[in-house]
Design an enzyme around this catalytic site. Structure first.
Site, PDB file in Angstrom:
ATOM      1  N   ASP A  86       0.830  -1.214   0.000  1.00  0.00           N
ATOM      2  CA  ASP A  86       0.000   0.000   0.000  1.00  0.00           C
ATOM      3  C   ASP A  86       0.862   1.260   0.000  1.00  0.00           C
ATOM      4  O   ASP A  86       2.040   1.228   0.352  1.00  0.00           O
ATOM      5  CB  ASP A  86      -0.949   0.025   1.210  1.00  0.00           C
ATOM      6  N   GLU A 181       0.040  -1.185   5.662  1.00  0.00           N
ATOM      7  CA  GLU A 181       1.092  -0.771   6.604  1.00  0.00           C
ATOM      8  C   GLU A 181       0.950   0.694   6.962  1.00  0.00           C
ATOM      9  O   GLU A 181       1.145   1.094   8.111  1.00  0.00           O
ATOM     10  CB  GLU A 181       2.472  -1.029   5.991  1.00  0.00           C
TER      11      GLU A 181
END
Ligand SMILES: [Zn+2]
Length: 422
Positions: A86, A181
């Site tokens: 991400d 994350e």
């Protein structure tokens, strides 16, 4: 020792991966927080399979697991290489157009889609060390997403090298690509049994040579102040304002120390992150940070002391002081298993780098993984200027990180043999 005659693929991979929008969303409750993160994960699974890694798979939580099998006759610990797919919600990750700047000579890099975005050595002193490198940036309207697609590309390139070079001795490697994350939920649903690794490394660090094995320890504190409400017209000697008490308390905090804006290096801090209130109830939220876990309690006791002194000016006011553990310094775990950092340092040296042990004034997926049973320091990838439109990465830094991973696999395979008693 470089990898002889190897055509690195990390740069080409990064340029492709960043074009897939994988922004995570802190407001979403789902896992992963955005479905589009799986768009990249599916590409990675297909590419891993094409490399000959048959067990590569994406699970329902958005994690990619895959195995690079160990060399024949190797009986060594299993390591995990981990990166997140991400990108940060702080800056747009839609329609990223990567640009390769070959043989960078220290000039200003004006990004074409928004000429107000200029990357200079003044703002990014590390660039002075990267003269002659090839740099990749975005085009001005978005972040690049080298955080952490540089890490993803490095791991993929290391996998490509190892699968094409079976003669290179290696331990078993478990690859883990995580979602979310950037919103602090990266390892929430990792299946540690399925992962089945002895220790690991996140590939999510910045400058070449940095090795991060230390993070903050972190608590959150919520202070709730209870006042006494009354009709304002008839409140004399009755009303006690929680709003005023909270304001007085916050004002009593020191301004020249003990806060994020006045500390650096190994100094801890107490940081008021939110305040809200009415006459009856006011709430002040804090985060407490220190590298020394024992110091958290010291900070909290001092904060509580300031609170109770402050409340003496508001007879009738009471307060609750609630401490919540957030995460802990992974150094505690890594100190118990020094081989984890030692293998990494040896791999850096084998790649011609002098390792620099650094601390992170924050937490990483690795700090959480370390306490979930997978000691997990952080290796550099070259990603710099992260979470911004000025983000950049050096191709040669990524290639060095690939080398480090390849050497690491060999050192763990060989180290264990030396240590074996049989
Ligand atoms: Zn990252």
């Amino acid at each position: 020792m470089a990898l002889p005659n190897y055509d690195f693929t990390a740069a080409e991979r990064l340029m492709r991966y960043v074009q897939i929008d994988t922004q995570s969303d802190p407001a979403s409750e789902s896992q992963p927080s955005t479905e589009k993160q799986k768009d990249l994960s599916r590409v990675l699974v297909a590419e891993l399979k094409a490399l000959g890694i048959a067990d590569a798979a994406l699970d329902e939580h958005g994690y990619v697991y895959a195995t690079i099998p160990e060399s024949e006759d190797v009986d060594a610990p299993v390591i995990c290489l981990c990166a997140h797919v991400d990108t940060s919600p702080d800056s747009s990750g839609t329609n990223v157009k990567p640009i390769l700047h070959k043989n960078y000579q220290g000039q200003e890099l004006t990004l074409p889609d928004d000429p107000t975005v200029v990357i200079t050595t003044q703002n990014h002193p590390y660039l002075k060390e990267r003269i002659g490198d090839d740099l990749i940036t975005a085009s001005g309207k978005t972040l690049l997403g080298a955080d952490d697609k540089a890490g993803v590309a490095v791991i993929m390139d290391a996998a490509a090298y190892l699968m094409a070079h079976p003669e290179h001795k290696r331990c078993r490697i478990r690859i883990l690509f995580t979602p979310d994350e950037e919103i602090g939920r990266g390892v929430a649903a990792v299946d540690m049994e399925k992962l089945a690794a002895d220790f690991g490394y996140t590939l999510d660090g910045g400058e070449r040579g940095y090795l991060e094995g230390e993070t903050f320890s972190a608590d959150a504190v919520t202070v709730t102040i209870h006042g006494v409400s009354a009709h304002p017209g008839y409140a004399k000697d009755k009303l006690v304002s929680a709003i005023k008490a909270a304001a007085h308390f916050v004002d009593a905090l020191p301004r020249d120390r003990w806060s994020p804006e006045t500390t650096e290096g190994y100094e801890g801090f107490v940081h008021a992150t939110g305040i809200s209130g009415s006459i009856e109830t006011a709430t002040v939220s804090f985060i407490i940070r220190d590298f020394d876990t024992a110091q958290l309690a010291v900070h909290e006791a001092r904060l509580q002391q300031i609170l109770s002194e402050s409340l003496q000016a508001f007879p009738g006011c009471t307060a609750d002081f609630k401490v919540q553990e957030q995460y802990r310094n992974m150094k505690t775990i890594l100190d118990e298993q020094p081989q984890v950092m030692n293998y990494a340092e040896a791999a850096y040296r084998k790649a011609g780098l002098e390792p620099v042990r650094m601390n992170v004034r924050g937490g990483t997926d690795g700090s959480r993984l370390s306490f979930m049973g997978l000691p997990c320091p952080n290796i550099f990838t070259g990603e710099m200027g992260i979470h911004s439109r000025q983000e950049y990465v050096s191709v040669q830094d990524m290639q060095k990180a690939v080398e480090v991973c390849v050497h690491l696999a060999q050192l763990v395979a060989e180290g264990a043999k030396e240590n074996r008693v049989d």
